[in-house]
Design an enzyme around this catalytic site. Structure first.
Site: not given
Ligand code: DGJ
Length: 712
Positions: A451, A521
């Site tokens: 990430d 997300d």
């Molecule tokens: C952002 C990501 O896009 C999410 O799927 C998740 O992993 C969060 N970060 C976790 O902090």
């Protein structure tokens, strides 16, 4: 194929159905000649010379340069701009020589006064109908050269035409939205200055002559393989000329090209489709599936994964994750991924990022027991990391405050309470490779979700000489690629997902080092139809992760049926991210059924040709079809936004089937029928595609999934 004429002043690149031609002019400039349908004879391609004089224009400005040095009155976007040792800020590039090597044409231009060689590298990908372009600069002098702008390619489109410009724009939770506008005279720039590809724009362009459709019309397109600051420029002028330039963003960019060293730009993959946007996408998808994505991913479909983020956020611990794993396994999930929260003091997003040791309160026995549990349930184990980042409230930052990008006299701006590590520094790169190697060696980890949750600000690197401090916009991305490659080399069985707060790092550069990307997300299944449609213009479905999560969705409180959620997510590589202990037995049973069906047919989505039959932007009904490479099977996803008494659900015309073959069509896990086809009577592909049919969808947010396969 690469051809040249006897005089060696005309070069033609041919792919299966397209061609790209360029000429060396009498003044030694490299001029664009032709890009479009492949012609019958080599002599059919134009020879281009210096342009006729126009009042108040320099010839240099009007010439259709293949790569334009900033010089001699160039008022358009330069491809190259630099400052030489004596502060001359003027680049005079003249054709010097060419070679054809490993199926690539290399045209070398030189600025003889300053010992700068510029290799324009063209590679036709014949079987994919695509052309790759990049540039290598070589400093052949004994003095350094300060590069101020180095793009990867400049393209010229046919003059005096009307064009539709297609771009992907977006935001967090709404990435890859399609934007289509008529190209007006002027300069159109979209870019990233954020250090990553960005949610807001994507390094992809398509320019369609007149108004192309999915199936008809001429479309020129390109994709830049880069995950740092990038820039796309389309210039349309009063003379009817249209130029497209793509590459590294020159904003705040500067690169010291040391004597006798070289600089290579990212590559652009470009093409021409005479059959609209649909063929453009299929060309790009196949190319990505077969040549760009890591080799391990090319052979197989992605496993169905479960991800803990929406269910438990930072509140992960051994018993809860074991419970989730049991539930996930009972659905037929193949890979269990624990997301954020397992390390350091990471109980929220304000602390712990950077401290990559297992949190002893949450996992007193380490990760081992959870991993064993996951394995005993027949699943692989995956883990979330965010290696490029640090919370100020972390042991890592306390020990190395100088490891983040910063200007010493400025306060660093926080985004999600975190700072970006200066991965350009060799010690930081070494640290990341070190802790990742330890994590992957000490634990049986099969998958890493990587990430990256902030854009850069205060992008200072004060420890290095001033002439190199602005290299961070490029070096960061390069360093990340190197880290990925090192880790992939050390752990060839581990696969990687790239994520940046959802789809903030979706580009071909990322595809080269990751097996899949996190698309957004936003997991609402209807919003996803738009995100996924935009994604599908340049990018392939196999790399596109899509999770089924809870209803109502956290992003917009929309309620939707489990069926609709599965259908929306089954259009990519499927994941589940719901809070499974809260799902009823009925929901679990239904989910199991869809996952089983997905596994049975996912090869069609992962390897098949994609046809966008109806867009959610244009019709209450949207439909996407995938056809297996052998054309024996096809999956058809149909979604109705909402029914209106006055509106008849539009017909759907499938595509890509074999005309003579007989097909039958049936709904998967559904008793619904097509309105005007008899399911017991197979029809030829030609008839199905010509007659079309209507699907019996009703109400709001209804959906159905259809299998079209060869009869007998
Ligand atoms: C952002 C990501 O896009 C999410 O799927 C998740 O992993 C969060 N970060 C976790 O902090």
């Amino acid at each position: 194929m690469i051809h040249t004429n006897n005089e060696k002043n005309r070069f033609i690149l041919e792919t299966e159905t397209t061609a790209y031609a360029l000429s060396i002019t009498e003044l030694g400039n490299v001029a664009h000649g032709y890009w479009g349908k492949r012609l019958n004879r080599i002599e059919d391609y134009p020879q281009v010379g210096e342009p006729a004089r126009l009042n108040q224009e320099t010839n240099y400005n009007v010439l259709a340069h293949e790569y334009a040095g900033w010089s001699q009155g160039l008022y358009l976007e330069p491809s190259l701009k630099c400052s030489f040792q004596d502060h001359t800020r003027d680049v005079v590039l003249k054709f010097a020589e060419y070679q054809i090597k490993e199926n690539a044409l290399i045209l070398t231009l030189r600025d003889a006064a300053f010992g700068l060689a510029v290799d324009l590298i063209y590679r036709p990908w014949e079987n994919y109908d695509l052309i790759e372009r990049k540039v290598v600069l070589r400093n052949e002098s004994d003095f350094s050269i300060q590069l101020q702008q180095v793009l990867s390619a400049r393209f010229t489109l046919p003059t005096c035409e009307r064009y539709q410009l297609t771009q992907l724009v977006g935001k967090w939770g709404g990435e890859t939205q399609l934007s289509q506008t008529e190209l007006s005279i002027g300069k159109h720039i979209w870019e990233s200055r954020r250090g990553i590809t960005s949610h807001f724009a994507n390094p992809f362009f398509a320019l369609g002559r007149q108004n192309p459709s999915e199936t008809h019309g001429d479309v020129w397109f390109g994709l830049l393989a880069f995950s740092g600051n990038w820039k796309s420029v389309v210039e349309a002028n009063i003379h009817g000329q249209v130029f497209v330039s793509m590459g590294i963003n020159d904003f705040d960019f500067s690169w010291k090209l040391e004597p006798h060293s070289s600089f290579e730009t990212p590559r652009v993959i470009a093409g021409f489709s005479a059959e609209g946007y649909g063929r453009m996408s299929r060309m790009l998808h196949r190319f990505q599936r077969e040549t760009i994505l890591p080799e391990s991913t090319r052979q197989s479909c992605r496993p169905v994964l479960y991800n803990s983020w929406e269910a438990t956020e930072f509140h992960v611990n051994e018993p809860d994750q074991c419970k989730l794993a049991e539930k996930a396994a009972s659905l037929g999930i193949e890979l269990f991924v624990i997301d954020d929260g397992w390390f350091g003091a990471r109980n929220h997003d304000r602390a712990g990022l950077g401290d990559w040791h297992v949190n002893p309160e949450k996992f007193p026995r380490g990760l081992g027991p959870l991993i064993q549990k996951v394995q005993s349930l027949g699943m692989k184990f995956g883990i979330w990391v965010e290696p490029e980042m640090v919370n100020p409230d972390s042991d890592l930052f306390r020990a190395h405050p100088d490891w983040v990008y910063h200007f010493p006299k400025r306060t660093a701006t926080l985004y999600r309470n975190q700072l970006a590590l200066n991965v350009c520094r060799p010690d930081v790169q070494k640290y990341i490779i070190g802790f990742m190697t330890k994590l992957l060696s000490e634990n049986a980890i099969d998958f890493v979700k990587w990430d990256m949750n902030r854009s850069f600000s205060e992008p200072g690197w004060p420890e290095i000489e001033p002439a190199r401090q602005q290299e961070i916009w490029i070096r960061h991305a390069q360093s990340i690629y190197e880290i990925f490659k090192t880790l992939r080399g050390r752990f060839p069985n581990v696969s990687f997902e790239s994520c940046a707060s959802g789809g903030g790092r979706v580009d071909l550069g990322t595809f080269e080092v990751s097996d899949q990307v996190w698309t957004s997300d936003n997991t609402d299944p209807y919003d996803r139809l738009f995100i996924q449609e935009g994604f599908s213009y340049p990018y392939c479905a196999r790399a596109m992760m899509a999770w089924v999560t809870d209803s109502p969705n956290f992003a917009n409180e929309r309620r939707s049926s489990l069926r609709y959620r599965f259908h929306s997510s089954m259009m990519g590589s499927l994941g589940v991210g719901g809070n499974l202990p809260k799902w009823s037995d009925d929901e679990m049973n239904e989910a199991r059924q869809w996952i089983t069906a997905y596994k049975q047919y996912r090869h069609i989505v992962a390897n098949g040709d994609l046809y966008r039959l109806a867009s959610p932007r244009q019709s209450p009904l949207s439909a996407v079809q995938y056809v297996s490479p052998d054309k024996k099977e096809s999956l058809l996803f149909t979604f109705l936004h909402s029914a209106r008494r006055t509106q008849i659900v539009p017909r759907i015309y499938p595509r890509g089937l074999q005309s003579e073959s007989l097909y039958k069509i049936q709904a998967i896990h559904d008793t619904r029928q097509l309105l005007d086809l008899n399911p017991n009577e197979p029809l030829s592909g030609a008839a199905l595609m010509a007659r079309g049919f209507r699907v019996a969808l009703t109400g709001d947010f209804d959906s159905a999934l259809w299998l079209v396969d060869k009869a007998g």
